[in-house]
Design a protein around this motif. Sequence first.
Motif, PDB file in Angstrom:
ATOM      1  N   ARG A   1      45.826  24.468   9.160  1.00  0.00           N
ATOM      2  CA  ARG A   1      45.396  23.067   9.050  1.00  0.00           C
ATOM      3  C   ARG A   1      44.042  22.821   9.698  1.00  0.00           C
ATOM      4  O   ARG A   1      43.767  21.716  10.186  1.00  0.00           O
ATOM      5  N   LEU A   2      43.183  23.833   9.695  1.00  0.00           N
ATOM      6  CA  LEU A   2      41.808  23.671  10.175  1.00  0.00           C
ATOM      7  C   LEU A   2      40.941  23.339   8.966  1.00  0.00           C
ATOM      8  O   LEU A   2      40.306  24.206   8.361  1.00  0.00           O
ATOM      9  N   THR A   3      40.917  22.079   8.604  1.00  0.00           N
ATOM     10  CA  THR A   3      40.289  21.657   7.345  1.00  0.00           C
ATOM     11  C   THR A   3      38.800  21.375   7.475  1.00  0.00           C
ATOM     12  O   THR A   3      38.180  20.915   6.523  1.00  0.00           O
ATOM     13  N   GLY A   4      38.229  21.651   8.649  1.00  0.00           N
ATOM     14  CA  GLY A   4      36.771  21.496   8.770  1.00  0.00           C
ATOM     15  C   GLY A   4      36.035  22.470   7.876  1.00  0.00           C
ATOM     16  O   GLY A   4      34.983  22.152   7.319  1.00  0.00           O
ATOM     17  N   THR A   5      36.574  23.673   7.721  1.00  0.00           N
ATOM     18  CA  THR A   5      35.992  24.655   6.805  1.00  0.00           C
ATOM     19  C   THR A   5      36.292  24.212   5.381  1.00  0.00           C
ATOM     20  O   THR A   5      37.444  24.026   5.011  1.00  0.00           O
ATOM     21  N   LYS A   6      35.247  24.030   4.577  1.00  0.00           N
ATOM     22  CA  LYS A   6      35.419  23.414   3.259  1.00  0.00           C
ATOM     23  C   LYS A   6      35.502  24.444   2.135  1.00  0.00           C
ATOM     24  O   LYS A   6      34.876  25.495   2.193  1.00  0.00           O
ATOM     25  N   LYS A   7      36.271  24.085   1.124  1.00  0.00           N
ATOM     26  CA  LYS A   7      36.326  24.868  -0.109  1.00  0.00           C
ATOM     27  C   LYS A   7      35.399  24.194  -1.104  1.00  0.00           C
ATOM     28  O   LYS A   7      35.683  23.110  -1.596  1.00  0.00           O
ATOM     29  N   GLY A   8      34.278  24.845  -1.383  1.00  0.00           N
ATOM     30  CA  GLY A   8      33.305  24.278  -2.312  1.00  0.00           C
ATOM     31  C   GLY A   8      33.460  24.891  -3.688  1.00  0.00           C
ATOM     32  O   GLY A   8      34.249  24.444  -4.517  1.00  0.00           O
ATOM     33  N   CYS A   9      32.715  25.975  -3.929  1.00  0.00           N
ATOM     34  CA  CYS A   9      32.778  26.634  -5.241  1.00  0.00           C
ATOM     35  C   CYS A   9      33.934  27.624  -5.331  1.00  0.00           C
ATOM     36  O   CYS A   9      34.392  27.952  -6.419  1.00  0.00           O
ATOM     37  N   ASP A  10      34.424  28.127  -4.182  1.00  0.00           N
ATOM     38  CA  ASP A  10      35.478  29.143  -4.133  1.00  0.00           C
ATOM     39  C   ASP A  10      35.040  30.441  -4.799  1.00  0.00           C
ATOM     40  O   ASP A  10      35.871  31.232  -5.230  1.00  0.00           O
ATOM     41  N   GLN A  11      33.714  30.664  -4.900  1.00  0.00           N
ATOM     42  CA  GLN A  11      33.184  31.873  -5.520  1.00  0.00           C
ATOM     43  C   GLN A  11      32.072  32.501  -4.688  1.00  0.00           C
ATOM     44  O   GLN A  11      31.337  33.361  -5.161  1.00  0.00           O
ATOM     45  N   GLY A  12      31.912  32.064  -3.443  1.00  0.00           N
ATOM     46  CA  GLY A  12      30.898  32.640  -2.578  1.00  0.00           C
ATOM     47  C   GLY A  12      29.478  32.221  -2.888  1.00  0.00           C
ATOM     48  O   GLY A  12      28.529  32.886  -2.457  1.00  0.00           O
ATOM     49  N   GLN A  13      29.301  31.124  -3.608  1.00  0.00           N
ATOM     50  CA  GLN A  13      27.971  30.706  -4.037  1.00  0.00           C
ATOM     51  C   GLN A  13      27.369  29.586  -3.189  1.00  0.00           C
ATOM     52  O   GLN A  13      26.155  29.449  -3.139  1.00  0.00           O
ATOM     53  N   CYS A  14      28.204  28.770  -2.532  1.00  0.00           N
ATOM     54  CA  CYS A  14      27.661  27.556  -1.907  1.00  0.00           C
ATOM     55  C   CYS A  14      27.609  27.605  -0.387  1.00  0.00           C
ATOM     56  O   CYS A  14      26.852  26.863   0.235  1.00  0.00           O
TER      57      CYS A  14
END
Length: 219
Positions: A82-95
């Motif tokens: 539940r450490l949601t500070g780390t964001k899921k952006g592209c989920d492909q290593g691009q952003c």
Amino acid sequence: MIDSSDINQTRRDLLIGGALSATAAALPPMASAQGPETGQAPAAATPAPVTARVALRVNGQRYELDLDTRTTLLDMLREHLRLTGTKKGCDQGQCGACTVIVDGRRINSCLSLAVMHEGADVTTIEGLGTPEKLHPLQAAFVKHDGYQCGYCTPGQICSAVAALDEIRRGVPSHASADLDAQPLLSAAELRERMSGNICRCGAYSNIIEAITEYAGRPA
């Protein structure tokens, strides 16, 4: 003499037959139903996922988790801890929105499996500072308006902390003129090292100003 009613009947039969054939061809094949009376075993159920126990430290605290071996480090942080500070952006290593620091190195956590980091020391944005006690770089981002929507900011800050450590350790980048010399803390060096972290709001100049102030040099 041919009766016109016979011709019309034949035409109807032909059209009906053609329509039924086309419909049958368009339908996917149906597996034959097998009930208990057939004596055959039902199809095998989907096997349970393979799990492994992973022990590591996150922001100074030790965790031991039983995880699906396909779980990424990003999903472990967000969904299990539940450490949601780390964001899921592209989920492909691009952003770069998912950037965290593992054993002193910044990585894209969406591209790394949690089981690869047995015994590792992971630092997320929550481990750098809190709203009550900001990390100096977080404070610099606030001062220089180094964010707008803020979605990429945790990854930007984690990446910047590690990038400055790279410069201190003498690790060169593509912007380094001399690979054997100590890298300069310049805007060009910082832009190159931070190029993997995308800010869709376009606050790049403010981000460089914040990092430069934190590093103790004029912008």
